[in-house]
Enzyme design. Sequence first.
Site, mmCIF file in Angstrom:
data_model
loop_
_atom_site.group_PDB
_atom_site.id
_atom_site.type_symbol
_atom_site.label_atom_id
_atom_site.label_comp_id
_atom_site.label_asym_id
_atom_site.label_seq_id
_atom_site.Cartn_x
_atom_site.Cartn_y
_atom_site.Cartn_z
ATOM 1 N N SER A 86 0.836 -1.192 0.000
ATOM 2 C CA SER A 86 0.000 0.000 0.000
ATOM 3 C C SER A 86 0.881 1.256 0.000
ATOM 4 O O SER A 86 1.686 1.440 -0.898
ATOM 5 C CB SER A 86 -0.961 -0.029 1.196
ATOM 6 O OG SER A 86 -1.890 1.029 1.155
ATOM 7 N N ASP A 207 -9.008 -7.045 -3.067
ATOM 8 C CA ASP A 207 -8.534 -5.697 -2.740
ATOM 9 C C ASP A 207 -9.400 -4.658 -3.461
ATOM 10 O O ASP A 207 -9.409 -4.588 -4.688
ATOM 11 C CB ASP A 207 -7.069 -5.548 -3.153
ATOM 12 C CG ASP A 207 -6.433 -4.264 -2.648
ATOM 13 O OD1 ASP A 207 -7.174 -3.316 -2.312
ATOM 14 O OD2 ASP A 207 -5.192 -4.212 -2.578
ATOM 15 N N HIS A 235 -7.079 -5.755 0.958
ATOM 16 C CA HIS A 235 -5.956 -4.835 0.813
ATOM 17 C C HIS A 235 -4.769 -5.209 1.702
ATOM 18 O O HIS A 235 -3.619 -5.014 1.312
ATOM 19 C CB HIS A 235 -6.440 -3.420 1.135
ATOM 20 C CG HIS A 235 -5.470 -2.345 0.792
ATOM 21 N ND1 HIS A 235 -4.981 -2.151 -0.482
ATOM 22 C CD2 HIS A 235 -4.890 -1.377 1.556
ATOM 23 C CE1 HIS A 235 -4.149 -1.118 -0.487
ATOM 24 N NE2 HIS A 235 -4.081 -0.634 0.733
#
Length: 259
Positions: A86, A207, A235
């Site tokens: 991320s 995700d 995610h």
Amino acid sequence: MEDGLAYADVGRGLPVVLLHAFPLSRTMWEPQIAALFGECRCVVPDLRGFGDSPMHGPYSMDRYADDVAAVLASQQIDRAVVAGLSMGGYVALELWRRHRHLVRALVLADTRATADTPEAATRRLELATLARTDGVDAVVAQQLPGLIGKRTREKQPALLDRIKTELVRTSVDGLAGALDAMRTRPDSTPLLAGIDVPTLVVVGEEDAITPVKEARAMHSAIAGSRLEIIPEAGHLSNLERPAAFNTALSDFVRSLLYN
């Protein structure tokens, strides 16, 4: 307070830097450290504004990348595998942009190369304002549902509680600063064709924040890269399906050690 980042330094062998997601800390990588430390030296920082690292800015992707480079220099590490999930993936790409001589290989997990769309940038600005006016809890309430996949929410309520507990410990300055840094980050898409180190792209099948299509786009643009899609993960795929994530990561690292 000393300006350097707080970090864990665990194990011996090939250096592997693990860069955490927003708005977590280095503790999110505990399952991966356990899987790697027998063969690797895991260097796992808290990015500026998170965990035990300094809370003062300025906050920007280049500052985050320079902070990580300083940790490697302080430990006399010339090159490392750099893995980011991320926001950590944004930092990994910025490290490649600014300090590519330090990068032995890349792992880009649940992230994207593109800059924010105008709509996404506006949303981050609103969240940063919310953090400064209403506190961290208000932001966590909006962010938490999207961080993990549907199956994880249904089957692993204890993990959801653990993640929430971690999120509410984030400082307002660190959270708002990171949102500003992500909002203003450059488009890294032009970098992808020039990445000439081994690269693994990982994404959770569910995700919703950086979906599979983003991972496929990076994989297509980075010559020779690998793509791993983690089933039944959202995610935070490294926490939702740690065994599957660890297998992909360990296999990739071993390919660097023995090939």
